[in-house]
Scaffold this motif. Structure first.
Motif, short mmCIF file in Angstrom:
data_model
loop_
_atom_site.label_atom_id
_atom_site.label_comp_id
_atom_site.label_asym_id
_atom_site.label_seq_id
_atom_site.Cartn_x
_atom_site.Cartn_y
_atom_site.Cartn_z
N SER A 1 -6.23 -8.22 -6.87
CA SER A 1 -4.80 -7.97 -7.05
C SER A 1 -3.97 -9.16 -6.62
O SER A 1 -3.04 -9.58 -7.31
CB SER A 1 -4.39 -6.73 -6.24
OG SER A 1 -5.08 -5.58 -6.69
N TYR B 1 -3.23 3.82 -6.16
CA TYR B 1 -2.77 2.82 -7.14
C TYR B 1 -1.40 3.17 -7.72
O TYR B 1 -1.06 2.76 -8.83
CB TYR B 1 -3.80 2.70 -8.26
CG TYR B 1 -5.10 2.09 -7.81
CD1 TYR B 1 -5.22 0.72 -7.61
CD2 TYR B 1 -6.22 2.89 -7.56
CE1 TYR B 1 -6.41 0.15 -7.19
CE2 TYR B 1 -7.42 2.34 -7.13
CZ TYR B 1 -7.51 0.97 -6.96
OH TYR B 1 -8.69 0.41 -6.52
N TYR C 1 -13.43 -2.34 -2.26
CA TYR C 1 -11.97 -2.37 -2.12
C TYR C 1 -11.45 -3.69 -1.57
O TYR C 1 -10.30 -4.05 -1.82
CB TYR C 1 -11.51 -1.19 -1.26
CG TYR C 1 -11.57 0.10 -2.03
CD1 TYR C 1 -10.72 0.34 -3.10
CD2 TYR C 1 -12.53 1.08 -1.74
CE1 TYR C 1 -10.80 1.51 -3.84
CE2 TYR C 1 -12.61 2.25 -2.47
CZ TYR C 1 -11.74 2.46 -3.52
OH TYR C 1 -11.83 3.61 -4.26
N SER D 1 -10.98 -5.36 -4.72
CA SER D 1 -9.75 -4.90 -5.36
C SER D 1 -8.53 -5.60 -4.78
O SER D 1 -7.65 -6.07 -5.52
CB SER D 1 -9.60 -3.38 -5.20
OG SER D 1 -8.39 -2.93 -5.75
N SER D 2 -8.48 -5.71 -3.46
CA SER D 2 -7.35 -6.38 -2.81
C SER D 2 -7.30 -7.85 -3.18
O SER D 2 -6.24 -8.40 -3.50
CB SER D 2 -7.46 -6.23 -1.29
OG SER D 2 -7.33 -4.89 -0.89
N THR E 1 -5.39 -0.78 -0.96
CA THR E 1 -6.84 -0.90 -1.11
C THR E 1 -7.46 -1.63 0.08
O THR E 1 -8.58 -1.30 0.50
CB THR E 1 -7.20 -1.62 -2.41
OG1 THR E 1 -6.53 -2.89 -2.47
CG2 THR E 1 -6.79 -0.80 -3.62
N GLY F 1 -9.35 -5.40 -10.57
CA GLY F 1 -8.09 -5.35 -9.83
C GLY F 1 -7.10 -6.37 -10.31
O GLY F 1 -5.90 -6.08 -10.44
N SER G 1 2.37 -7.78 -5.85
CA SER G 1 0.99 -7.30 -5.90
C SER G 1 0.49 -6.86 -4.54
O SER G 1 -0.50 -6.11 -4.45
CB SER G 1 0.07 -8.39 -6.46
OG SER G 1 -0.10 -9.45 -5.52
N THR H 1 -3.63 -5.28 -12.31
CA THR H 1 -2.42 -5.55 -11.54
C THR H 1 -1.43 -6.37 -12.36
O THR H 1 -0.21 -6.17 -12.28
CB THR H 1 -2.77 -6.28 -10.24
OG1 THR H 1 -3.53 -5.40 -9.40
CG2 THR H 1 -1.51 -6.70 -9.48
N MET I 1 -14.96 -5.73 -9.00
CA MET I 1 -13.65 -5.15 -8.71
C MET I 1 -12.57 -6.22 -8.62
O MET I 1 -11.39 -5.94 -8.86
CB MET I 1 -13.71 -4.35 -7.41
CG MET I 1 -12.50 -3.47 -7.19
SD MET I 1 -12.22 -2.34 -8.58
CE MET I 1 -10.85 -1.37 -7.96
N THR I 2 -12.96 -7.46 -8.30
CA THR I 2 -12.00 -8.57 -8.32
C THR I 2 -11.44 -8.75 -9.73
O THR I 2 -10.23 -8.93 -9.92
CB THR I 2 -12.67 -9.87 -7.84
OG1 THR I 2 -13.09 -9.71 -6.48
CG2 THR I 2 -11.71 -11.05 -7.93
N GLN J 1 0.76 0.25 -9.09
CA GLN J 1 0.17 -0.78 -9.94
C GLN J 1 0.86 -0.91 -11.29
O GLN J 1 1.10 -2.02 -11.77
CB GLN J 1 -1.32 -0.53 -10.12
CG GLN J 1 -2.06 -1.72 -10.72
CD GLN J 1 -3.55 -1.52 -10.74
OE1 GLN J 1 -4.05 -0.53 -11.27
NE2 GLN J 1 -4.30 -2.44 -10.16
#
Length: 422
Positions: free
Chosen positions: A376, A51, A369, A372-373, A79, A253, A72, A257, A249-250, A54
């Protein structure tokens, strides 16, 4: 957690029925401190690098003349690379050994880290970050398997906790350090300094980590691996847990971000160093994650997930205010809710899987992850289109997904209970 069930390798001396001849490490015993510190440093390096951009996205946007959603991708690429490669890396560690894969992963990741400051375009930077994320996939894929093989069961939770602590310290300190360094010398010097720190961690890791004594190499046997993965994906409960991890995680992230853009703009106008220090809020997550077990004991798994989702949603709504105090309180609630929900879901995966627990965990990490992607990228796109309210809307939709999936689990459990009593 047991070693990966790819059919490739077996753990020598793993049976707990022969304590007299058990030569695995234990607290206070030979090599335990070296091993713990080595994996702590590996965790620091991994998450500091993963990260590293970030907290610097506003500066990267300004340097390359791109939008928040475009910048981003420097986070989403790393990730995303990890998400794609975590399962293949877990298989490679079965054939070539945990320490070998972890060492190679860190070596490639820190080599790329030293190239990142010289990226001449956003495209080049994103490509380097994708390679870095793919390389770092070898750490979470191998570290827990190494610990399961080399540490006695009664000490395993503590040993894994130290590795996770390294993850959180790396994720937090990487953002804080880069924020203050970038304020004085720019984002390129900041990521370069982090790369040098990661090199030191990688070298110390390789020198300190004891050679494995309980690993037996085997063939990769992709058919067995694919069969195990397919079986996990066919399990309805595991699918729900993977989706919950991805959705939590959405939110996380997307928020972290975009938060740098929100706080550097009016009405706040904070300097880069102060924005980087906002990531100290991660310490709240350490507390809430450690309390997840007690929450499950009192509320049950689904009750704890409802509470985590509700706390996250409350934080998102508070963060809409134009008061810095309320925004920070919102971040505290978002962080607490996320870490509690993540801890509950990830631990439930290990308890639910009856075989191939390493692959079950790797699938969770992959979904995590991917979330996360997605967070972001989509969170930044929403910010570009509708400001902070757009990012909050994306987060609330993700939380609604968590609640909906958990409700489906409650309904399914009620049907099973009714069938048993019928």
């Amino acid at each position: 957690m047991t070693p990966a069930s790819t059919g490739a390798s077996t753990t020598v001396g793993a049976a707990s029925s022969a304590p007299v001849t058990d030569s695995r490490m234990t607290p206070g015993g030979p090599g335990y401190r070296r091993m713990s510190f080595a994996l702590f440093l590996a965790g620091v390096a991994t998450f500091a690098l993963l990260y590293s951009t970030q907290a610097l996205l506003p500066l990267i946007s300004g340097d390359f003349g791109v939008t928040a959603s475009e910048a981003s991708w420097t986070v989403a690429a790393s990730t995303g690379g990890l998400a794609l490669f975590v399962i293949p890396m877990s298989a490679l560690s079965e054939r070539f050994g945990r320490r070998t894969v972890m060492t190679a992963s860190l070596a490639v990741a820190v080599a790329v880290a030293l190239l990142v400051p010289f990226a001449g375009s956003l495209t080049t930077l994103v490509a380097l970050r994708a390679v870095q994320g793919a390389a770092l996939a070898g750490l979470p894929a191998s570290a827990t398997a190494y610990l399961a093989e080399e540490v006695r069961p009664r000490a395993l939770v503590t040993a894994i906790g130290l590795f996770v602590a390294g993850n959180s310290v790396g994720g937090m300190s990487g953002r804080v350090v880069t924020g203050w360094v970038a304020q004085e010398w720019g984002w390129r010097v900041a990521v370069g300094a982090l790369g040098v720190l990661a090199v030191a961690c990688a070298v110390a890791f390789r020198l300190l980590l004891p050679a494995p004594k309980h690993f037996t190499a085997g063939s990769l046997r992709p058919r067995v691996l694919l069969g195990t993965v397919r079986a996990h994906l066919a399990d309805p409960l595991l699918r729900r847990l993977y989706a919950i991890g991805a959705l939590f995680m959405t939110v996380f992230g997307g928020v972290y971000t975009v938060i740098g853009y929100r706080l550097t703009q009016e009405p706040f106008g904070l300097p880069q160093g102060v924005v980087g220090s906002v990531f100290l809020v991660y310490l709240v997550g350490t507390v809430s994650a450690s309390a997840a077990g007690r929450l499950v004991g009192r509320l049950g798994r689904r009750g704890a997930l409802y509470l985590g989702g509700g706390t996250t949603a409350a934080g998102l709504l508070l963060s809409l205010a134009d008061s810095l105090a309320l925004v920070l309180l919102g971040l505290v609630l978002i962080t607490a809710g996320f870490f509690a929900g993540h801890a509950v879901a990830s631990s439930a995966v290990s308890r639910t899987a009856t075989h191939g627990r390493a692959q079950a965990s790797a699938l969770y990490q992959s979904a995590y992850y991917v979330g996360s992607s997605a967070g972001s990228t989509v969170g930044a796109m929403a910010f570009h289109a509708g400001g902070w309210a757009g990012t909050v809307a994306v987060g609330l939709l993700a939380v609604l997904g968590v609640v909906g999936i958990t409700l489906l689990g409650s309904v399914a459990a009620a049907r099973v209970a009714a069938a048993r009593t019928a």
